[in-house]
Motif scaffolding. Structure first.
Motif, PDB file in Angstrom:
ATOM      1  N   VAL A 134       9.745   5.649  -1.009  1.00  0.00           N
ATOM      2  CA  VAL A 134      10.074   5.151  -2.351  1.00  0.00           C
ATOM      3  C   VAL A 134      10.200   6.247  -3.402  1.00  0.00           C
ATOM      4  CG1 VAL A 134       9.137   2.841  -1.970  1.00  0.00           C
ATOM      5  CG2 VAL A 134       7.640   4.627  -2.852  1.00  0.00           C
ATOM      6  N   GLU A 135       9.655   7.432  -3.105  1.00  0.00           N
ATOM      7  CA  GLU A 135       9.734   8.507  -4.098  1.00  0.00           C
ATOM      8  C   GLU A 135       9.510   9.848  -3.412  1.00  0.00           C
ATOM      9  OE1 GLU A 135       7.608   9.801  -8.325  1.00  0.00           O
ATOM     10  OE2 GLU A 135       6.781   8.147  -7.179  1.00  0.00           O
ATOM     11  N   VAL A 136      10.198  10.847  -3.900  1.00  0.00           N
ATOM     12  CA  VAL A 136       9.998  12.225  -3.453  1.00  0.00           C
ATOM     13  C   VAL A 136       9.878  13.082  -4.704  1.00  0.00           C
ATOM     14  CG1 VAL A 136      10.968  14.176  -2.185  1.00  0.00           C
ATOM     15  CG2 VAL A 136      11.312  11.851  -1.325  1.00  0.00           C
ATOM     16  N   THR A 137       8.777  13.820  -4.811  1.00  0.00           N
ATOM     17  CA  THR A 137       8.560  14.682  -5.970  1.00  0.00           C
ATOM     18  C   THR A 137       8.170  16.073  -5.509  1.00  0.00           C
ATOM     19  OG1 THR A 137       6.214  14.115  -6.162  1.00  0.00           O
ATOM     20  CG2 THR A 137       7.756  12.747  -7.377  1.00  0.00           C
ATOM     21  N   GLY A 138       8.437  17.055  -6.355  1.00  0.00           N
ATOM     22  CA  GLY A 138       8.054  18.418  -6.050  1.00  0.00           C
ATOM     23  C   GLY A 138       6.540  18.568  -6.032  1.00  0.00           C
ATOM     24  N   PHE A 139       6.075  19.635  -5.369  1.00  0.00           N
ATOM     25  CA  PHE A 139       4.635  19.842  -5.289  1.00  0.00           C
ATOM     26  C   PHE A 139       4.284  21.310  -5.099  1.00  0.00           C
ATOM     27  CE2 PHE A 139       0.727  20.160  -2.699  1.00  0.00           C
ATOM     28  CZ  PHE A 139      -0.151  19.695  -3.655  1.00  0.00           C
ATOM     29  N   PHE A 191       1.171  26.619  -0.347  1.00  0.00           N
ATOM     30  CA  PHE A 191       2.457  26.002  -0.572  1.00  0.00           C
ATOM     31  C   PHE A 191       3.282  26.882  -1.499  1.00  0.00           C
ATOM     32  CE2 PHE A 191      -0.554  22.644   0.327  1.00  0.00           C
ATOM     33  CZ  PHE A 191       0.135  21.867   1.226  1.00  0.00           C
ATOM     34  N   ASN A 192       4.537  26.610  -1.550  1.00  0.00           N
ATOM     35  CA  ASN A 192       5.413  27.217  -2.546  1.00  0.00           C
ATOM     36  C   ASN A 192       6.381  26.127  -2.985  1.00  0.00           C
ATOM     37  OD1 ASN A 192       7.473  27.078  -0.576  1.00  0.00           O
ATOM     38  ND2 ASN A 192       6.791  29.028   0.272  1.00  0.00           N
ATOM     39  N   ASP A 193       7.437  26.495  -3.652  1.00  0.00           N
ATOM     40  CA  ASP A 193       8.338  25.451  -4.156  1.00  0.00           C
ATOM     41  C   ASP A 193       9.229  24.850  -3.078  1.00  0.00           C
ATOM     42  OD1 ASP A 193      10.077  27.530  -3.805  1.00  0.00           O
ATOM     43  OD2 ASP A 193      10.769  27.584  -5.876  1.00  0.00           O
ATOM     44  N   ASP A 194       8.918  25.119  -1.809  1.00  0.00           N
ATOM     45  CA  ASP A 194       9.674  24.532  -0.705  1.00  0.00           C
ATOM     46  C   ASP A 194       9.118  23.175  -0.259  1.00  0.00           C
ATOM     47  OD1 ASP A 194      11.403  26.667  -0.569  1.00  0.00           O
ATOM     48  OD2 ASP A 194      10.230  27.717   0.956  1.00  0.00           O
ATOM     49  N   TYR A 195       8.078  22.666  -0.916  1.00  0.00           N
ATOM     50  CA  TYR A 195       7.411  21.443  -0.474  1.00  0.00           C
ATOM     51  C   TYR A 195       7.605  20.297  -1.456  1.00  0.00           C
ATOM     52  CZ  TYR A 195       5.161  24.389   2.933  1.00  0.00           C
ATOM     53  OH  TYR A 195       4.933  25.249   3.964  1.00  0.00           O
ATOM     54  N   ASN A 196       7.607  19.095  -0.907  1.00  0.00           N
ATOM     55  CA  ASN A 196       7.657  17.873  -1.700  1.00  0.00           C
ATOM     56  C   ASN A 196       6.559  16.921  -1.253  1.00  0.00           C
ATOM     57  OD1 ASN A 196       9.900  18.376  -3.351  1.00  0.00           O
ATOM     58  ND2 ASN A 196      11.344  17.550  -1.872  1.00  0.00           N
ATOM     59  N   ALA A 255      13.380  20.247   3.038  1.00  0.00           N
ATOM     60  CA  ALA A 255      14.472  19.966   3.977  1.00  0.00           C
ATOM     61  C   ALA A 255      14.206  18.722   4.821  1.00  0.00           C
ATOM     62  CB  ALA A 255      14.698  21.168   4.889  1.00  0.00           C
ATOM     63  N   TYR A 256      12.939  18.303   4.919  1.00  0.00           N
ATOM     64  CA  TYR A 256      12.579  17.161   5.763  1.00  0.00           C
ATOM     65  C   TYR A 256      12.065  15.972   4.957  1.00  0.00           C
ATOM     66  CZ  TYR A 256      12.833  20.868   9.206  1.00  0.00           C
ATOM     67  OH  TYR A 256      13.270  21.917   9.974  1.00  0.00           O
ATOM     68  N   THR A 257      12.428  15.909   3.680  1.00  0.00           N
ATOM     69  CA  THR A 257      11.898  14.817   2.856  1.00  0.00           C
ATOM     70  C   THR A 257      12.953  13.802   2.417  1.00  0.00           C
ATOM     71  OG1 THR A 257      12.070  16.194   0.851  1.00  0.00           O
ATOM     72  CG2 THR A 257       9.945  16.185   2.007  1.00  0.00           C
ATOM     73  N   GLN A 258      14.133  13.853   3.012  1.00  0.00           N
ATOM     74  CA  GLN A 258      15.160  12.865   2.664  1.00  0.00           C
ATOM     75  C   GLN A 258      14.877  11.520   3.316  1.00  0.00           C
ATOM     76  OE1 GLN A 258      15.922  15.695   4.356  1.00  0.00           O
ATOM     77  NE2 GLN A 258      16.830  16.991   2.807  1.00  0.00           N
ATOM     78  N   ASP A 259      14.171  11.540   4.442  1.00  0.00           N
ATOM     79  CA  ASP A 259      13.882  10.305   5.159  1.00  0.00           C
ATOM     80  C   ASP A 259      12.626  10.503   6.005  1.00  0.00           C
ATOM     81  OD1 ASP A 259      14.651  11.730   7.468  1.00  0.00           O
ATOM     82  OD2 ASP A 259      16.698  11.000   7.324  1.00  0.00           O
ATOM     83  N   MET A 277       0.842  -1.161   0.000  1.00  0.00           N
ATOM     84  CA  MET A 277       0.000   0.000   0.000  1.00  0.00           C
ATOM     85  C   MET A 277       0.898   1.238   0.000  1.00  0.00           C
ATOM     86  SD  MET A 277      -2.719   1.537   2.858  1.00  0.00           S
ATOM     87  CE  MET A 277      -2.402   0.225   3.940  1.00  0.00           C
ATOM     88  N   ARG A 278       0.445   2.260  -0.687  1.00  0.00           N
ATOM     89  CA  ARG A 278       1.167   3.521  -0.729  1.00  0.00           C
ATOM     90  C   ARG A 278       0.399   4.582   0.064  1.00  0.00           C
ATOM     91  NH1 ARG A 278       4.914   3.335  -5.373  1.00  0.00           N
ATOM     92  NH2 ARG A 278       6.017   1.443  -4.781  1.00  0.00           N
ATOM     93  N   VAL A 279       1.131   5.376   0.838  1.00  0.00           N
ATOM     94  CA  VAL A 279       0.572   6.509   1.569  1.00  0.00           C
ATOM     95  C   VAL A 279       1.450   7.718   1.255  1.00  0.00           C
ATOM     96  CG1 VAL A 279      -0.491   5.096   3.358  1.00  0.00           C
ATOM     97  CG2 VAL A 279       1.820   5.975   3.698  1.00  0.00           C
ATOM     98  N   PHE A 280       0.969   8.915   1.633  1.00  0.00           N
ATOM     99  CA  PHE A 280       1.607  10.126   1.155  1.00  0.00           C
ATOM    100  C   PHE A 280       1.763  11.158   2.264  1.00  0.00           C
ATOM    101  CE2 PHE A 280      -0.844   7.890  -1.917  1.00  0.00           C
ATOM    102  CZ  PHE A 280       0.036   7.727  -2.968  1.00  0.00           C
ATOM    103  N   ARG A 281       2.851  11.887   2.157  1.00  0.00           N
ATOM    104  CA  ARG A 281       3.153  12.932   3.127  1.00  0.00           C
ATOM    105  C   ARG A 281       3.652  14.147   2.351  1.00  0.00           C
ATOM    106  NH1 ARG A 281       4.452  13.826   8.329  1.00  0.00           N
ATOM    107  NH2 ARG A 281       6.334  14.993   8.832  1.00  0.00           N
ATOM    108  N   ILE A 282       3.207  15.331   2.739  1.00  0.00           N
ATOM    109  CA  ILE A 282       3.720  16.560   2.150  1.00  0.00           C
ATOM    110  C   ILE A 282       4.495  17.277   3.246  1.00  0.00           C
ATOM    111  CG2 ILE A 282       3.123  18.788   1.143  1.00  0.00           C
ATOM    112  CD1 ILE A 282       0.667  17.424  -0.081  1.00  0.00           C
ATOM    113  N   ALA A 283       5.724  17.648   2.914  1.00  0.00           N
ATOM    114  CA  ALA A 283       6.593  18.279   3.916  1.00  0.00           C
ATOM    115  C   ALA A 283       7.552  19.248   3.231  1.00  0.00           C
ATOM    116  CB  ALA A 283       7.377  17.207   4.670  1.00  0.00           C
ATOM    117  N   TYR A 284       8.160  20.104   4.054  1.00  0.00           N
ATOM    118  CA  TYR A 284       9.221  20.963   3.542  1.00  0.00           C
ATOM    119  C   TYR A 284      10.306  20.080   2.929  1.00  0.00           C
ATOM    120  CZ  TYR A 284       7.553  25.162   5.966  1.00  0.00           C
ATOM    121  OH  TYR A 284       6.823  26.236   6.382  1.00  0.00           O
TER     122      TYR A 284
END
Length: 154
Positions: A136-141, A54-59, A10-14, A1-8
């Motif tokens: 498994v993946e980090v993309t801009g948002f 949001f702005n371009d600081d989020y993934n 700077a905090y999306t490496q792990d 199953m896939r779930v999703f998180r939106i964060a700055y």
């Protein structure tokens, strides 16, 4: 199953917990929150940010939960009236704190206070099986600016 998180970004490496106070865990608990869909993650973030967009600081963080992972589920009909109050976490935090402290399940599936038929997921990052949860993946948002305009006009 896939779930999703939106964060700055700077905090999306792990999947590092913030240990901040939340609806399902008191400050100091090493948890990470995620949503069952990108759309729900957007709503949860916009509400938490009180309409500030949001702005371009989020993934967007895409997180994989293997089917073998044990998940404890709480549904809205199991909760007392007022559980989804926007300022009062007193009905949910004790349940989440108990789940965390007992350490039986690495994941707690809970109803969204915004859309109770949808679910959020809380991860106990100190649980021995948390290592099975994979980013498994980090993309801009950047969402459509009309969303923020609607929130600010209301």
């Amino acid at each position: 199953m896939r779930v999703f998180r939106i964060a700055y970004k700077a905090y999306t490496q792990d999947l590092t917990p913030s240990k901040a106070n939340g609806r399902w865990a008191a400050a100091g608990k090493a948890v990470v929150y995620a949503a069952g869909s990108v759309a729900l993650a957007v709503l949860e973030n916009l509400v938490r940010r009180k309409g500030e967009g949001f702005n371009d600081d989020y993934n967007i963080m895409v997180i994989d939960l293997p089917p073998s992972l044990k998940v404890q589920t709480i549904t809205a009909d199991q909760l007392p009236a007022g559980w989804n109050d926007i300022l009062d976490y007193s009905k949910c935090q004790p349940l989440g704190n108990r789940w965390y402290d007992e350490g039986k399940y690495p994941v707690l599936k809970v109803p969204s206070a915004i859309v109770p038929r949808e679910f959020n997921y809380v991860f106990n990052t100190n649980h021995p099986d948390f290592n099975k949860v994979k980013l498994v993946e980090v993309t801009g948002f950047i969402p459509d600016p009309r969303i923020e305009e609607l929130l600010k006009s209301g």
